[in-house]
Design an enzyme around this catalytic site. Structure first.
Site, PDB file in Angstrom:
ATOM      1  CE  LYS A  89      -2.385  -1.256   3.665  1.00  0.00           C
ATOM      2  NZ  LYS A  89      -1.854  -2.616   3.848  1.00  0.00           N
ATOM      3  CB  CYS A 178     -10.931   1.978  14.853  1.00  0.00           C
ATOM      4  SG  CYS A 178      -9.549   3.067  14.796  1.00  0.00           S
ATOM      5  CG  MET A 179      -7.849   3.979  17.695  1.00  0.00           C
ATOM      6  SD  MET A 179      -7.092   2.366  17.589  1.00  0.00           S
ATOM      7  CE  MET A 179      -6.294   2.276  19.174  1.00  0.00           C
ATOM      8  CG  MET A 363      -9.517  -2.968  14.317  1.00  0.00           C
ATOM      9  SD  MET A 363     -10.077  -1.578  15.275  1.00  0.00           S
ATOM     10  CE  MET A 363      -8.582  -0.654  15.359  1.00  0.00           C
ATOM     11  N   GLY A 400      -5.181   1.647  13.875  1.00  0.00           N
ATOM     12  CA  GLY A 400      -5.511   1.293  12.507  1.00  0.00           C
ATOM     13  C   GLY A 400      -5.472   2.448  11.527  1.00  0.00           C
ATOM     14  CD  GLN A 401      -9.330   5.749  11.129  1.00  0.00           C
ATOM     15  OE1 GLN A 401      -9.668   6.432  10.200  1.00  0.00           O
ATOM     16  NE2 GLN A 401      -9.990   5.716  12.270  1.00  0.00           N
TER      17      GLN A 401
END
Lengths: 774, 78, 218
Positions: A89, A178-179, A363, A400-401
């Site tokens: 990516k 997510c967090m 997650m 995740g971000q």
């Protein structure tokens, strides 16, 4: 002969290249659509640093620029995160800027149809609607919803405008999805957010345990660093503790599969074993640990207006030990399906005083209706054996971000948060009011809606105006149909700032074209407390504008010039220096703008020119003040808290009617909802569509072979998609797994909007479905 | 076995026609420009006879205004 | 003026080389934030080590199936990790020996009827981290992506001097893997692989910065 033919093909390629180059010299600006390379360009590239736009690892990349376009990527060898290596990516990330369907102009819904308008006109309308809604329905009828992909300045101006100027706490971000459990885990165990360790732990640990975390695909650069360590040092073991078999399980030395939700029981059983065998580090526990219990049977939040407040009650070690009696490995084997000997094996690894242990999770533990609890329980293990805050001993919560930590957690773009502290605290409100130059009464001491409740409020009509930036909730909200129908209701006004058309722009009344990644200046903050600055490297297309500047434009229209006095050529630096005031002091000091611009990321606390790699350890952390080996200064008692948290079942478990677990997640090729990665040809070509992973035996029973369509039905909705059997991941019998990136198969119409009552983070990993051959 | 590349300029407004004409000829490959009246032509012929025939066909194209050579290769040693 | 210039092409290769040499310059202010290349050359020892370990027979073997055009076609830009051009097991399980059993040392593959290209970085074992499968060639939406032209061949500074190394060495420090052996692309395969010290003659000169002339300090 073959050789000759191929040589001819090459010569023809050279011949064409020569002609294209000549044409470029004779006709400046000429373009050949069929020719993939920039004409008239011999390959001179300038390289500039940036953090990768995708996951929370925060790899440093070098963006190659030629002719005003991003044309190539290299790993940044100066960045300690990835040391010059990227994943697929990252290497292809620059291609995401150039999809043919980039949104380059503003659009406004007129008589049901989207019409292109100049961006200034669209911003006028946004400001006007916002003002009108606020006057008619009150300040809490307007909201902003951002994400962990917001840059730090994006989130900061959003919070300043909505909380400071407009006086509503309706500020949320998708990091809630997510967090949030990671945050409440840190706050309840340590009283201060974000990991104590850093990525360097990987170069010291002997044992790595991944808790429901397919690191090989989700954090591949970190995982390959683990593998490199295993290869180089012979004393490294990797254990994958998960609910499904993945590439991480395959690469691990041992794969242990547990029943969904039973990680709670297994973590307690590990603690039981540690105490039973007296592997407890008593010096550490006596000096640095307190024991607490909270409420039990705390619900799942599936009903509107659900409210819950935990209450911490001190308990002694003996009471904690008694609590663990319910979690002998033998009893837990029945709940979890994990053989007692495997539980004992994991406990022995954590308990062995000669081994350094690092636990990783993301997650799997956070998207959990008891997410706060399972975070607490893994900290319990590390605290009992004193394996924390030293190189290689690290309970490590991954993100995740790219800026879930930097923007959402540190800037505090959540309803209860401020850049420093929480809205409920008078001192924190005063500090914010002073730095923001607003009256302190502007800041409402009462939090409003967390994300799920915010979209419920939009459906109910309590919220009438919502501005969504850099995220795609019409793919990611659980129990999606309710929230999409809500957004489409008549008197709801939805503004969406984005770079490509998505299911979320489909429900918008105004679409604002945004600058993407290095088309603007900004900062991200990664999983290991590292703040990473990037300069504007290329121009945004058309009228696209940074999200920060969009908010500033609207703020100015609403009469807040005083609070937003910056100009377009200096605003990022000025915002950073203002924001930095919130974090002054050794516990969270941030680097200056000038330092950030120079380095490939700087870890906070950044005190006296030095980064802090391990917090709570006075050898590394200048904020420690108690004169002992460790100082857990987040809590008033300067101790870390061990919590007695029981096993409680999932919100919805398989039964006779809906007999499968549904688990959702990602694949290495695609990131989040795929709106960027699907526009990168290599990544789309690898995984062009989503699928449902089915255990081979279940597939046989169902009569389904690879690629055949399967209908997945829950109490909330259904989706029909192709089966994948014996693919890269294999779920155990009774479970199916679906990657959520594909907007053609909206798996979140099937998932359940139950959440952790403490963190309010939904559980995307567990609900009940049945399968039909379609 | 010669390989050549050219910049082909069409007569006014005949770019599409030129592309069609060139694409019909054997041993020819084209890359049209998006924004200028220019077409890149690459020819690859098996022997001199074919090459000469191709040159003749190119000469007779009505849509072609001029052809300028940008690259040439022939593996016959002198 | 049909067919203005041609004939008189008895020479083997003629090209408008002068036009080829038009260098492209990016805005020089961009360099203020660019990264210096002081670590650029730190992996030199690897080259010698691999050279020592590579049998002479292998280095002088002569066959080539892929060519440079194919090599660059597989990449999105010069230096990007190429996708996997052949089928792999559906599980593509990440067992490191799967890829490296062929691509670490190369050789002839019965299965594909080809010589196998050799990876310049066999120490990196999580292959699928960077190399993607190809399961379709359709695009999700069309793209306006463009990259730069690959480095040209034969960029010697003087008529017969050894050409410099035109690409970055990061992840590709090992000359032997791509420039010798039957798996190597024919256009960039060297004919003097018996001389092991590549960088005795070939100096790194990736086209990332403008050529700076040496000026003696007064």
């Amino acid at each position: 002969m073959t050789k000759k033919l191929n040589r001819r093909r090459f010569l023809k390629y050279a011949a064409a290249g020569s002609a294209v180059a000549t044409a470029g010299a004779l006709f400046p600006g000429i373009s050949f659509g069929d020719w993939q390379n920039l004409s008239n360009n011999s390959g001179l590239i300038s390289w500039q640093k940036a953090p990768c736009r995708f996951c929370g690892t925060g790899c440093g990349v070098l963006v190659g620029v030629s002719d005003g376009r991003a044309v190539a990527v290299k790993g940044d060898p100066n960045c300690s995160v990835n040391k010059g290596l990227c994943c697929m990516k990252g290497y292809h990330s620059v291609q995401m800027l150039y999809g043919k369907d980039r949104i380059t102009t503003a659009q406004v819904r007129k008589n049901g149809k989207m019409v292109e308008v100049p961006i200034q006109e669209a911003l006028d309308l946004v400001a006007e609607k916002l003002q009108e809604t606020k006057e008619k329905h009150g300040k809490d009828s307007v909201a902003i919803y951002g994400s962990g992909q917001w840059t730090i300045p994006d989130g900061y101006v959003a919070s300043k405008l909505f909380k400071g100027c407009l006086g509503t706490n309706n500020v949320e971000a998708n990091a809630r999805l997510c967090m949030a459990s990671a945050v409440t885990g840190f706050m309840t165990s340590f009283g201060i957010d974000e990991p104590m360790g850093c990525y360097e732990d990987m170069d010291h640990a002997n044992v790595f345990i991944t808790w429901g975390n397919n690191m090989a695909e989700m954090h591949p650069v970190l995982f390959s660093r683990i593998l490199a360590n295993r290869k180089r040092r012979t004393n490294v073991t990797v254990i994958d503790f998960a609910t499904r078999s993945t590439r991480t399980s395959q690469a691990a030395d041992k794969s242990i599969i547990f029943n969904p939700q039973s990680d709670l029981a297994v973590a307690n059983a590990i603690c039981y074993e540690i105490i039973k065998h007296n592997w407890v580090d008593w010096n550490f526990v006596n000096e640095h640990v307190s024991f607490y219990k909270g409420k039990t049977n705390i619900g799942y939040g599936t009903e509107d207006h659900f409210a819950f407040k935990d209450k911490a009650e001190p308990i002694g070690f003996e009471e904690y030990k008694l609590f663990l009696e319910d979690y002998t490995p033998e009893k837990v084997e029945k709940i979890s399906g994990v053989p007692a000997k495997d539980i004992k094996y994991m406990a022995a690894l954590y308990g062995d005083p000669d081994l350094k242990v690092t636990s990783f999770w993301c997650m799997g533990m956070n998207q959990h209706t008891r997410g706060t609890w399972i975070n607490n329980l893994v900290y319990n293990i590390h605290l009992l054996v004193g394996k924390i805050s030293t190189p290689g001993n690290s309970p490590f919560s991954l993100t995740g971000q790219p800026s879930a930590c930097g923007t959402v957690r540190e800037v505090g773009t959540l309803t209860h948060k401020l850049p420093h502290g929480v809205v409920m605290n008078e001192h924190h409100r005063k500090m914010a009011a002073e730095i923001w130059d607003v009256p302190v009464k502007n800041i409402d001491p009462k939090p409003t809606y967390h994300t799920v409740e915010m979209f419920r409020a939009l459906d109910r009509g309590d919220i009438k105006f919502i501005w969504i930036q850099v995220t795609n909730p019409m793919v990611t909200m659980p129990n999606l149909r309710r929230y999409r129908d809500g957004a489409l209701k008549d008197d709801r006004f939805v503004v969406v700032s984005d770079v490509y058309p998505t299911p979320t722009t489909d429900v918008a009344d105004v679409i604002l074209p945004s600058a993407l990644w290095v088309e603007q200046e900004g900062m991200f903050g990664n999983s290991e407390r590292r703040t990473q600055h990037f300069a504007q490297i290329v121009d945004p297309p058309g009228e696209a504008m940074s999200d920060t500047w969009q908010i500033i434009e609207v703020a100015k229209r609403l009469g807040f010039e005083k609070q937003f006095p910056w100009t377009e050529d200096n605003y990022i630096g000025k915002i950073w220096e203002e924001y930095r005031k919130f974090h002054a002091g050794p516990k969270h000091e941030m680097a200056s703008y000038e330092v950030l611009k120079k380095r490939s990321g700087v870890q906070w606390p950044f005190v006296n020119g030095k980064e802090t790699r391990w917090r709570f350890n006075p050898k590394y952390d200048p904020a420690c003040s108690n004169g002992k080996d460790f100082d857990f200064y987040g809590k008033k008692d300067h101790r870390a808290w061990i919590w007695a948290r029981p096993y409680e079942p999932a919100a919805e478990s398989p039964d006779n009617e809906y007999n499968f677990w549904l688990n959702t997640g990602r694949v290495i090729e695609h990131w989040h909802t795929g709106s960027l990665t699907r526009r990168i040809p290599v990544l789309h070509n690898a995984v062009p569509a989503s699928y449902v992973e089915i255990n081979p035996e279940d597939a046989t029973e169902l009569g389904v072979v690879n690629g055949e369509m399967v209908k997945i039905i829950s109490r909330r909705g259904e989706v029909t998609m192709p089966a994948q059997i014996r693919g890269r991941g294999v779920p155990p019998r009774g479970m199916v797994f679906v990657p959520f990136f594909d907007e053609s198969y909206l798996i979140n119409e099937v998932t359940l909007d139950a959440f952790c009552p403490i963190s309010k983070q939904p559980d995307y990993k567990k609900c009940a479905v049945r399968l039909e051959k379609a | 076995m010669p390989i050549f590349s050219y910049l082909a300029l069409p007569i006014d407004g005949a770019r599409e026609m030129l592309c069609t004409d060139l694409a019909k000829l054997p041993h020819c490959e084209i890359i049209p420009s998006d924004n200028r009246e220019v077409v890149v032509l690459v020819t690859d012929t098996p022997d001199d006879d074919t090459e000469n025939k191709l040159q003749k066909s190119l000469n007779n194209l009505q849509s072609l205004q001029s052809l300028s050579l940008t690259f040439g290769y022939d593996d016959k040693e002198k | 003026m049909k067919q203005s210039e041609k004939r008189g092409w008895k020479v083997t290769a003629v090209a408008t080389l002068c036009l080829f040499n038009v260098l492209f310059f990016t805005g020089s202010d961009a360099f203020s934030a660019s990264v210096d290349l002081k670590d650029f050359d730190h992996q030199g020892k690897k080259i010698y080590d691999t050279y020592d370990e590579t049998p002479q027979l292998y280095m002088s073997a002569d066959s080539g199936d892929r060519n440079l055009a194919v090599y660059y076609q597989r990449r999105q830009y010069p230096g990007s990790p190429p996708p996997i051009p052949h089928e792999v097991d559906l599980t593509f399980s990440g067992n490191e020996t799967d890829c490296l059993s062929c691509h670490e040392r190369g050789g002839y593959s019965q299965e594909f009827g080809k010589f196998i290209p050799v990876t310049p970085h066999p120490e990196k074992t999580l292959c699928y981290q960077c190399h993607a499968q190809v399961t379709t060639t359709e695009k999700f939406v069309e793209t306006n992506w463009k990259s730069i032209a690959p480095p040209r061949l034969g960029r010697s500074f003087l008529g017969s001097s050894p050409p410099p190394i035109p690409h970055a060495l990061q992840m590709r420090e090992n000359c032997i893997s791509c420039h010798t052996g039957p798996g190597a692309v024919v256009e960039i395969r060297v004919d003097h692989s018996a001389r092991g010290n590549c960088r005795q003659c070939h100096v790194p000169a990736p086209q990332t910065t403008l050529m700076q002339e040496f000026v003696r300090k007064p």
